[in-house]
Design a protein around this motif. Structure first.
Motif, PDB file in Angstrom:
ATOM      1  N   ASP A 173       0.820  -1.219   0.000  1.00 39.79           N
ATOM      2  CA  ASP A 173       0.000   0.000   0.000  1.00 39.79           C
ATOM      3  C   ASP A 173       0.851   1.264   0.000  1.00 39.79           C
ATOM      4  OD1 ASP A 173      -2.186  -1.521  -0.101  1.00 39.79           O
ATOM      5  OD2 ASP A 173      -2.619  -1.449   2.057  1.00 39.79           O
ATOM      6  N   SER A 174       2.019   1.178   0.553  1.00 38.66           N
ATOM      7  CA  SER A 174       2.854   2.377   0.609  1.00 38.66           C
ATOM      8  C   SER A 174       3.738   2.515  -0.627  1.00 38.66           C
ATOM      9  CB  SER A 174       3.731   2.354   1.864  1.00 38.66           C
ATOM     10  OG  SER A 174       4.592   1.228   1.795  1.00 38.66           O
ATOM     11  N   HIS A 175       3.604   1.562  -1.566  1.00 37.62           N
ATOM     12  CA  HIS A 175       4.386   1.640  -2.793  1.00 37.62           C
ATOM     13  C   HIS A 175       3.508   2.059  -3.966  1.00 37.62           C
ATOM     14  CE1 HIS A 175       7.319  -0.532  -0.451  1.00 37.62           C
ATOM     15  NE2 HIS A 175       8.201  -0.460  -1.457  1.00 37.62           N
ATOM     16  N   ALA A 176       4.160   2.614  -4.955  1.00 39.74           N
ATOM     17  CA  ALA A 176       3.419   2.964  -6.176  1.00 39.74           C
ATOM     18  C   ALA A 176       4.372   2.899  -7.361  1.00 39.74           C
ATOM     19  CB  ALA A 176       2.815   4.362  -6.054  1.00 39.74           C
ATOM     20  N   LEU A 177       3.762   2.933  -8.524  1.00 43.11           N
ATOM     21  CA  LEU A 177       4.553   2.888  -9.754  1.00 43.11           C
ATOM     22  C   LEU A 177       4.803   4.311 -10.239  1.00 43.11           C
ATOM     23  CD1 LEU A 177       5.763   0.772 -11.681  1.00 43.11           C
ATOM     24  CD2 LEU A 177       3.716   1.032 -13.074  1.00 43.11           C
ATOM     25  N   PHE A 178       6.060   4.581 -10.508  1.00 37.74           N
ATOM     26  CA  PHE A 178       6.432   5.919 -10.970  1.00 37.74           C
ATOM     27  C   PHE A 178       7.036   5.820 -12.359  1.00 37.74           C
ATOM     28  CE2 PHE A 178       6.081   8.574  -7.155  1.00 37.74           C
ATOM     29  CZ  PHE A 178       5.901   7.610  -6.179  1.00 37.74           C
ATOM     30  N   LEU A 179       6.840   6.882 -13.084  1.00 38.11           N
ATOM     31  CA  LEU A 179       7.520   7.006 -14.373  1.00 38.11           C
ATOM     32  C   LEU A 179       8.590   8.072 -14.227  1.00 38.11           C
ATOM     33  CD1 LEU A 179       7.696   6.380 -17.456  1.00 38.11           C
ATOM     34  CD2 LEU A 179       6.187   8.337 -17.781  1.00 38.11           C
ATOM     35  N   LEU A 180       9.824   7.654 -14.469  1.00 38.21           N
ATOM     36  CA  LEU A 180      10.919   8.606 -14.359  1.00 38.21           C
ATOM     37  C   LEU A 180      11.454   8.950 -15.739  1.00 38.21           C
ATOM     38  CD1 LEU A 180      10.996   7.538 -11.356  1.00 38.21           C
ATOM     39  CD2 LEU A 180      13.466   7.900 -11.503  1.00 38.21           C
ATOM     40  N   THR A 181      11.567  10.207 -15.991  1.00 29.41           N
ATOM     41  CA  THR A 181      12.318  10.622 -17.175  1.00 29.41           C
ATOM     42  C   THR A 181      13.462  11.473 -16.654  1.00 29.41           C
ATOM     43  OG1 THR A 181      11.041  12.619 -17.479  1.00 29.41           O
ATOM     44  CG2 THR A 181      10.257  10.649 -18.603  1.00 29.41           C
ATOM     45  N   GLU A 182      14.184  12.054 -17.559  1.00 34.20           N
ATOM     46  CA  GLU A 182      15.350  12.813 -17.106  1.00 34.20           C
ATOM     47  C   GLU A 182      14.965  13.921 -16.147  1.00 34.20           C
ATOM     48  OE1 GLU A 182      18.876  13.807 -19.950  1.00 34.20           O
ATOM     49  OE2 GLU A 182      17.348  12.726 -21.087  1.00 34.20           O
ATOM     50  N   GLU A 183      13.886  14.618 -16.475  1.00 36.06           N
ATOM     51  CA  GLU A 183      13.547  15.780 -15.653  1.00 36.06           C
ATOM     52  C   GLU A 183      12.464  15.472 -14.621  1.00 36.06           C
ATOM     53  OE1 GLU A 183      12.445  16.695 -19.216  1.00 36.06           O
ATOM     54  OE2 GLU A 183      14.552  16.692 -19.796  1.00 36.06           O
ATOM     55  N   THR A 184      11.602  14.548 -14.971  1.00 35.03           N
ATOM     56  CA  THR A 184      10.408  14.444 -14.133  1.00 35.03           C
ATOM     57  C   THR A 184      10.263  13.071 -13.496  1.00 35.03           C
ATOM     58  OG1 THR A 184       9.078  13.670 -15.959  1.00 35.03           O
ATOM     59  CG2 THR A 184       9.164  16.058 -15.628  1.00 35.03           C
ATOM     60  N   THR A 185       9.549  13.098 -12.430  1.00 35.42           N
ATOM     61  CA  THR A 185       9.120  11.862 -11.789  1.00 35.42           C
ATOM     62  C   THR A 185       7.626  12.004 -11.576  1.00 35.42           C
ATOM     63  OG1 THR A 185      11.180  11.802 -10.585  1.00 35.42           O
ATOM     64  CG2 THR A 185       9.422  10.391  -9.794  1.00 35.42           C
ATOM     65  N   GLN A 186       6.882  11.075 -12.098  1.00 31.77           N
ATOM     66  CA  GLN A 186       5.467  11.201 -11.799  1.00 31.77           C
ATOM     67  C   GLN A 186       4.867   9.868 -11.399  1.00 31.77           C
ATOM     68  OE1 GLN A 186       4.763  12.168 -16.314  1.00 31.77           O
ATOM     69  NE2 GLN A 186       2.758  11.952 -15.320  1.00 31.77           N
ATOM     70  N   GLN A 187       4.023   9.969 -10.426  1.00 31.78           N
ATOM     71  CA  GLN A 187       3.370   8.754  -9.970  1.00 31.78           C
ATOM     72  C   GLN A 187       2.235   8.439 -10.933  1.00 31.78           C
ATOM     73  OE1 GLN A 187       2.049   8.896  -5.903  1.00 31.78           O
ATOM     74  NE2 GLN A 187       0.955   6.950  -6.090  1.00 31.78           N
ATOM     75  N   LEU A 188       2.122   7.184 -11.294  1.00 34.53           N
ATOM     76  CA  LEU A 188       1.085   6.815 -12.252  1.00 34.53           C
ATOM     77  C   LEU A 188      -0.225   6.514 -11.521  1.00 34.53           C
ATOM     78  CD1 LEU A 188       3.178   4.499 -14.597  1.00 34.53           C
ATOM     79  CD2 LEU A 188       2.644   6.926 -14.890  1.00 34.53           C
ATOM     80  N   ALA A 189      -1.279   7.042 -12.069  1.00 36.85           N
ATOM     81  CA  ALA A 189      -2.590   6.814 -11.474  1.00 36.85           C
ATOM     82  C   ALA A 189      -2.976   5.349 -11.659  1.00 36.85           C
ATOM     83  CB  ALA A 189      -3.619   7.711 -12.147  1.00 36.85           C
ATOM     84  N   PRO A 190      -3.739   4.825 -10.724  1.00 38.86           N
ATOM     85  CA  PRO A 190      -4.054   3.380 -10.761  1.00 38.86           C
ATOM     86  C   PRO A 190      -4.766   2.945 -12.034  1.00 38.86           C
ATOM     87  CG  PRO A 190      -4.737   4.360  -8.671  1.00 38.86           C
ATOM     88  CD  PRO A 190      -4.307   5.475  -9.537  1.00 38.86           C
ATOM     89  N   ASP A 191      -5.490   3.847 -12.691  1.00 40.16           N
ATOM     90  CA  ASP A 191      -6.268   3.395 -13.849  1.00 40.16           C
ATOM     91  C   ASP A 191      -5.542   3.662 -15.172  1.00 40.16           C
ATOM     92  OD1 ASP A 191      -6.399   6.100 -13.569  1.00 40.16           O
ATOM     93  OD2 ASP A 191      -8.480   6.272 -14.261  1.00 40.16           O
ATOM     94  N   THR A 192      -4.288   4.058 -15.118  1.00 42.20           N
ATOM     95  CA  THR A 192      -3.541   4.233 -16.378  1.00 42.20           C
ATOM     96  C   THR A 192      -2.963   2.892 -16.831  1.00 42.20           C
ATOM     97  OG1 THR A 192      -1.595   4.802 -15.099  1.00 42.20           O
ATOM     98  CG2 THR A 192      -2.895   6.625 -15.964  1.00 42.20           C
ATOM     99  N   HIS A 193      -2.521   2.895 -18.055  1.00 37.87           N
ATOM    100  CA  HIS A 193      -1.990   1.647 -18.634  1.00 37.87           C
ATOM    101  C   HIS A 193      -0.494   1.801 -18.924  1.00 37.87           C
ATOM    102  CE1 HIS A 193      -6.141   0.296 -19.253  1.00 37.87           C
ATOM    103  NE2 HIS A 193      -6.387   1.533 -19.686  1.00 37.87           N
ATOM    104  N   PRO A 194       0.341   1.193 -18.114  1.00 38.73           N
ATOM    105  CA  PRO A 194       1.792   1.369 -18.301  1.00 38.73           C
ATOM    106  C   PRO A 194       2.274   0.980 -19.700  1.00 38.73           C
ATOM    107  CG  PRO A 194       1.344   0.304 -16.217  1.00 38.73           C
ATOM    108  CD  PRO A 194       0.041   0.403 -16.922  1.00 38.73           C
ATOM    109  N   GLN A 195       1.707  -0.076 -20.247  1.00 38.51           N
ATOM    110  CA  GLN A 195       2.158  -0.482 -21.587  1.00 38.51           C
ATOM    111  C   GLN A 195       1.819   0.577 -22.631  1.00 38.51           C
ATOM    112  OE1 GLN A 195       4.223  -2.644 -22.104  1.00 38.51           O
ATOM    113  NE2 GLN A 195       3.764  -4.709 -21.412  1.00 38.51           N
TER     114      GLN A 195
END
Lengths: 964, 194
Positions: A899-921
């Motif tokens: 519960d305390s973990h989440a999936l993040f998308l990291l690029t060079e400049e940004t870090t953003q947490q992905l919302a639960p209903d998005t599709h990583p693929q």
């Protein structure tokens, strides 16, 4: 054939006076010239001792040997009575000299200023070939004479599809060397002919030239360049004067011996340096074409050459020769005003020598030259005589068709012994290959001309008979077939006639240039079983048979008019490409070159370690990458000698290199790659699935595959298509495979259209293609398509081949997932994802993607404050939500508090947490499809932690940061 | 003159006349210099534009739903997409909107989008008002034109409009992923694209 020494003394240096001629007619004039020459030759050969006839030979020799500029400084200084070996060695044509020393004058990257600097101190006529950055073209930079305000002028070189020519000139050449060689003899559109630096034009041996070549651009600064010039400064001055005098001067220069004078070549020598053999024949062309120019520029056959191995030097330009020459010239061109000998001019113009009668044949047994172990060496060994067949050889064969009794033995004899002393024949020398190249244009021209002139000859014979007292036409012809081709050596006789008999008739019908049988096979329209077999030996017997039979029609064909000749010339222009490809593939087998090492090492590595790849895709991509790297290596390195820019017009280079890569990399590897791809499919279960789905799809009616209205192919047509696909799978070249795929598609269209008369777009075609592929039931097509898609030249992907390849891939993936298709649409999103990836890769040409770039994989890193990073490749369905991915991560990484973990998308400049209903693929696909893919990473981590630093040196877009 | 090869992708429901438009475009003023293609799914035509020649490589797609998933491969790398709908079929206009959305999401960044309302000759059974389609096109900054492949109305114009929207080469930034061959006029820099 016998020649008195007076024959050899005969000067062929009659000055050809300009006359107004329409350039467009030059081809036809050429033919006329040849016909005259043939008759001259005939007379000369039959009646050796007759003064009135010998003069005709002079004319012929002068023209025939057009480009065999030979230094005779050696002859004069060293003495002519050499052993015979020396004279052999000395025989280098202008083309040879140019080819050996291109590092001196072919300086593509030279700037305007540097070119000026180099040329400034040089005598007029000195030249460089470079690429002008201003014009974006290759130019010949020519040192002008002092009468013009500029010291240097650039003459742009026009590179059309397969040829090189000077802008404004109608004469095209297969490569840059031939163009320059031609310009050394004829000025064409230049103000005067090009002049080779003294050190090059008087060099006696190839090793002398090598010494010059080693200096490269430094030559111009070197002593070699300056010493030469100062040592002959007196002469140069004299030349200048003479130049001004131009053809008015008729006096004989007392310094004649010092000048580069020309060594004649016996037919045997023509043979031994076959690459030159053809080129010399261009001479009559310009004699005709440029006669209209000032006399200064027309080439005067110069005669001062003693016979190679015997006769003592003699005074040049004797008064006795001139009238004779004039006679011959007049005869050749009735409308040509002629002036006698212009020694002055010819001395400064590197005039062409003549081939001597074949009396000086080396008939001592010669040790066979070294052969290297490559099969190609064998080819060259055997093929050499064919390529070498010069005019005389052709004459022999053509004439012999008139007189069967005297024709030479036609059975194949042993390869010609080549004099080991002849440096050019040493296979280890890089230029041995260069010499094997020759220009089909000229061959073709000669062939046609010879045929044509035979016709004329037979007419003329009748007229000449009583006047000249020469034997009747037929007898003479047969005489010639012997005398022109054999002298005192039987060996020589064989070597000379064999090729002629084998090749000459076919040249008229089919411009094959110097292509090896194998290459011819590859070009064949019939993509049969044998198509790509390694046929690196002699031509099959039926071929030569065919050629023999055509021999009888030479005459008839020759009369068919000029148009045919011209088209024949165009056909034969295909040759340089093959020459270049062959050179590259020879080099790829030569481990003495870095390129050869790379290729051979890679090939054997892959043969032994095909298991090192993770997938078929991986294998193919590495292979494609290797080919691309090799292409750019060849372009950037100077290892190709001569540089490919000098052989192939710039806009063709990439294509030619691509074909060469197919030949030297894909050809040996095809079986390995094929087996590996199949193994991968079997292991992953794809093979089984594919087979099942194909079987299922095969049972479906056209309508079920989406076909609407159009008529499907019947079983017979399907069988035909299967056959084409079978042939396709035998090809190693992706391009040829694609062209066969196109034929299949064409056939499908034809069937559809035949039955309706209307045009069909993709709405109808793609379903039909899917149906056809299902009906063919060939699971191996899947790897075939993969092979083509991954290995095809990227520049072809947007064209027709790319389109139908895409369609075939699409149809195949629909079939592959046939069962699932009806059930769910997962497949299509999967396919779609794959297609996204594929096209991004192929069009962006990025570095090799790893397996997690594809399909159902997602690489996710776990970042824990305590333990740094761990990365795992997870199987994630295309439409899985972030929430689902988090579940998988928690499981895989054994996270205790998901519960305390989440999936993040990291690029060079940004870090953003992905919302639960998005599709990583989907996110991944979108990131990949951007034109400039930035590195990005999926990181699974605690929500609070924001201190992750990401190294940016990752090559691969979604690979995981390496954590220390 | 420089020849630029431009990949153009045709999208739209099956039956709206995608290939008819292209066939009309390619077949009128037939150019003998161009080697014919093997079928109507892939056609090429070269038209002059400014000081360049634009060679359109026209990729037709199958409009049926089952082939939808293959579309990315066809529009990937395209310089332009022509989305065709049938003015007599409202459904086809809805499909068009989906294509626009997909292109915005997954298509090449600078793709020129052209909307063609075909079957203009069947005005009496029109279901899609010109105004509505035009407004939609404007909202997405797309080219809009109503065509009739049957009567050869506005077909040429459609491609001319596309041609004009393609940025000239000199201004184009490094776009080496696009496949065009450059036979450059003298003064330009010698960047060679594949």
């Amino acid at each position: 054939m016998q020649h008195s020494s007076s024959d050899t003394k005969m000067a062929a240096d009659a000055l050809v006076q300009p006359c107004q001629m329409d350039r467009s007619g030059s081809f036809f004039k050429l033919i006329d010239t040849f016909s005259t020459e043939i008759s001259e030759l005939k007379q000369e050969m039959v009646q050796t001792a007759r003064e009135p006839d010998t003069k005709l030979l002079q004319g012929l020799e002068g023209e025939v040997s057009g480009l065999f500029l030979q230094s005779s400084v050696c002859t004069g200084a060293v003495g002519v009575r050499d052993s015979g070996y020396d004279s052999l060695r000395r025989r280098m044509s202008v083309l040879d000299r140019l080819t050996h020393t291109h590092s001196v004058w072919l300086l593509l990257s030279l700037s305007d200023e540097d070119a000026k600097c180099i040329l400034q101190p040089q005598p007029p006529g000195t030249f460089l070939v470079r690429r002008s950055s201003k014009l974006q073209k290759k130019v010949i930079s020519l040192r002008m004479d002092d009468s013009t305000p500029v010291t240097m002028r650039d003459f742009p070189v026009k590179e059309s599809q397969y040829t090189f020519s000077l802008e404004g000139s109608g004469i095209s050449f297969a490569d840059l060397f031939r163009l320059v060689a031609f310009c050394c003899i004829s000025r064409d559109v230049l103000p005067f002919t090009l002049k080779l630096p003294e050190a090059i034009s008087v060099a006696k041996t190839p090793s002398d030239l090598e010494e010059v070549a080693k200096l490269g651009i430094g030559f111009w600064e070197s002593d070699l360049c300056h010493k030469r010039r100062s040592s002959v400064s007196a002469r140069t001055a004299q030349d200048n004067t003479q130049q001004k005098l131009k053809q008015k001067s008729q006096e004989t220069s007392p310094k004649e011996e010092v000048h580069p004078i020309l060594c004649t070549r016996s037919p045997s020598q023509l043979e031994f340096s076959q690459s030159n053999g053809a080129l010399c024949f261009i001479n009559p062309l310009f004699l005709q074409t440029h006669r209209s120019d000032t006399a200064q520029t027309s080439v005067t056959p110069d005669d001062k050459t003693p016979l190679p191995d015997s006769i003592s030097p003699f005074p040049q330009g004797t008064s006795s020769t001139s009238p004779q020459n004039s006679g011959s010239i007049l005869r050749r061109n009735s409308n040509t005003k002629y002036t006698t000998n212009s020694r002055a001019k010819s001395a400064s113009r590197s005039p062409p020598p003549r081939p001597p009668p074949p009396r000086t044949v080396p008939h001592r047994p010669v040790p066979p030259r070294k052969q290297n172990s490559m099969p190609s060496a064998v080819v060259s060994w055997i093929k050499t005589p064919q390529e070498k067949s010069g005019l005389l050889g052709r004459l022999g064969s053509s004439f012999s068709s008139f007189s069967p009794p005297s024709s030479p033995p036609k059975k194949i004899s042993s390869p010609i012994p080549t004099p080991s002393s002849h440096p050019k024949r040493t296979p280890s020398q890089p230029d041995a290959e260069v010499h094997r190249c020759h220009l089909a244009l000229e061959d073709q021209t000669i062939e046609e001309a010879v045929s044509f002139s035979l016709a004329k000859l037979s007419l003329r014979n009748t007229a000449l008979e009583d006047g000249s007292g020469s034997p009747a036409g037929r007898e003479r012809l047969s005489d010639i077939s012997i005398s022109s081709t054999s002298s005192d050596s039987l060996d020589f006789n064989h070597s000379f006639l064999l090729p002629a008999a084998g090749t000459s008739p076919s040249r008229t019908g089919r411009a094959v240039g110097d292509s090896s049988p194998e290459e011819e096979e590859e070009e064949d329209e019939d993509y049969g079983v044998s198509v790509e077999s390694d046929q690196e030996s002699m031509e099959p017997p039926f071929k030569s048979k065919k050629r023999h039979s055509t021999g009888a029609f030479v005459l008839r064909r020759a009369l068919k008019g000029h148009l045919r000749k011209v088209s024949g010339v165009f056909n034969s222009l295909m040759t340089p490409e093959k020459r270049a490809i062959r050179r590259i593939s020879e080099q790829s087998r030569d481990k003495n070159t870095y390129f050869g090492c790379l290729v051979q090492d890679y090939v054997s590595f892959l043969q032994e370690n095909r298991g090192c790849h993770t997938s078929g895709l991986d294998l193919l991509q590495t292979l494609r990458q290797f080919m691309t790297q090799m292409k750019s290596y060849l372009l950037q390195s100077s290892e190709l000698d001569p540089p490919i820019e000098s052989l192939i017009p710039e806009d063709q280079i990439d294509q030619v290199l691509e074909k060469a890569m197919h030949k030297c990399i894909l050809k040996p590897l095809k079986p390995v790659v094929e087996a590996a791809l199949h193994d991968f499919q079997v292991r992953s279960g794809t093979w089984q699935q594919l087979k099942e789905n194909l079987a299922l799809a095969k049972t479906k009616q056209p309508a079920e595959m989406g076909v609407d209205g159009a008529m499907p192919p019947d079983p017979v047509a399907i069988e035909k298509i299967r056959h084409k696909f079978h042939n396709m799978s035998k090809m190693y070249s992706p391009e040829k495979k694609v062209s066969l795929l196109l034929r299949v598609c064409k056939l499908i269209y034809t069937i559809m259209e035949d039955n309706s008369g209307r045009m069909y777009g993709a709405d109808d075609f793609l379903p039909m293609l899917t149906y056809v592929l299902a009906q063919c039931d060939m699971p191996q097509l899947d790897t075939e398509i993969q092979y083509m898609m991954e290995l095809l030249d990227p520049s072809l992907l947007h064209g027709e081949g790319g389109y139908y390849l895409t369609s075939a891939y699409g149809a195949m993936s629909l079939i592959k997932n046939f069962q699932e298709e009806q059930a769910a649409r997962v497949l299509s999103s999967e396919t779609r994802n794959t297609l996204h990836q594929w096209h991004r890769r192929r069009t962006a040409q990025r570095t090799v993607p790893s397996v997690d770039d594809f399909q159902n994989y997602l690489r996710v890193a776990l970042q824990e404050p305590g333990s740094g990073c761990t990365a795992k490749t997870l199987q994630v369905r295309p439409y899985a939500t972030t929430e689902e991915v988090c579940h998988i991560c928690a499981e895989k990484f054994k996270v205790s508090d998901p519960d305390s973990h989440a999936l993040f998308l990291l690029t060079e400049e940004t870090t953003q947490q992905l919302a639960p209903d998005t599709h990583p693929q989907k996110i991944k696909a979108e990131l990949h499809s951007r034109p400039q893919v930035q590195p990005f990473y999926f990181v699974y981590r605690r929500i609070q932690n924001l201190n992750l630093t990401v190294p940016t040196d990752q090559l691969n877009g979604n690979s995981v940061p390496k954590c220390a | 003159m420089a020849i630029r090869e431009l990949k153009v992708c045709l999208l739209g429901d099956t039956g709206v006349g995608k290939s008819s438009i292209v066939c009309r475009f390619v077949q009128d003023h037939f150019d003998h210099n161009i080697s014919p293609t093997i079928g109507a799914s892939f056609l090429t035509k070269t038209v002059p534009c400014g000081n360049e020649l634009h060679k359109f490589l026209i990729w037709d797609t199958a409009g049926q739903e089952r082939f939808h998933s293959l579309a990315p491969m066809y529009y990937r790398g395209s310089a332009a997409a022509v989305i065709v709908y049938d003015i007599t079929k409202l459904d086809s206009f809805q499909t068009l909107k989906k294509w626009v959305k997909e292109l915005k999401e997954h298509g090449p960044e600078d793709i020129v989008v052209a909307i063609a309302g075909n079957k203009n000759d069947l005005g009496d059974i029109r279901e899609v008002p010109t105004k509505e389609a035009k407004e939609f096109a404007e909202s997405i900054a797309a080219i809009f034109i109503e065509t009739s492949a049957r009567n050869a109305v506005n077909v040429e114009e459609l491609f001319q409009k596309i041609s004009r929207q393609i940025p000239p080469l000199e201004n184009a930034e490094v776009d080496s992923n696009e496949s065009f061959k450059i036979t450059r006029p003298p003064p330009a820099s010698s960047r060679r694209c594949c």
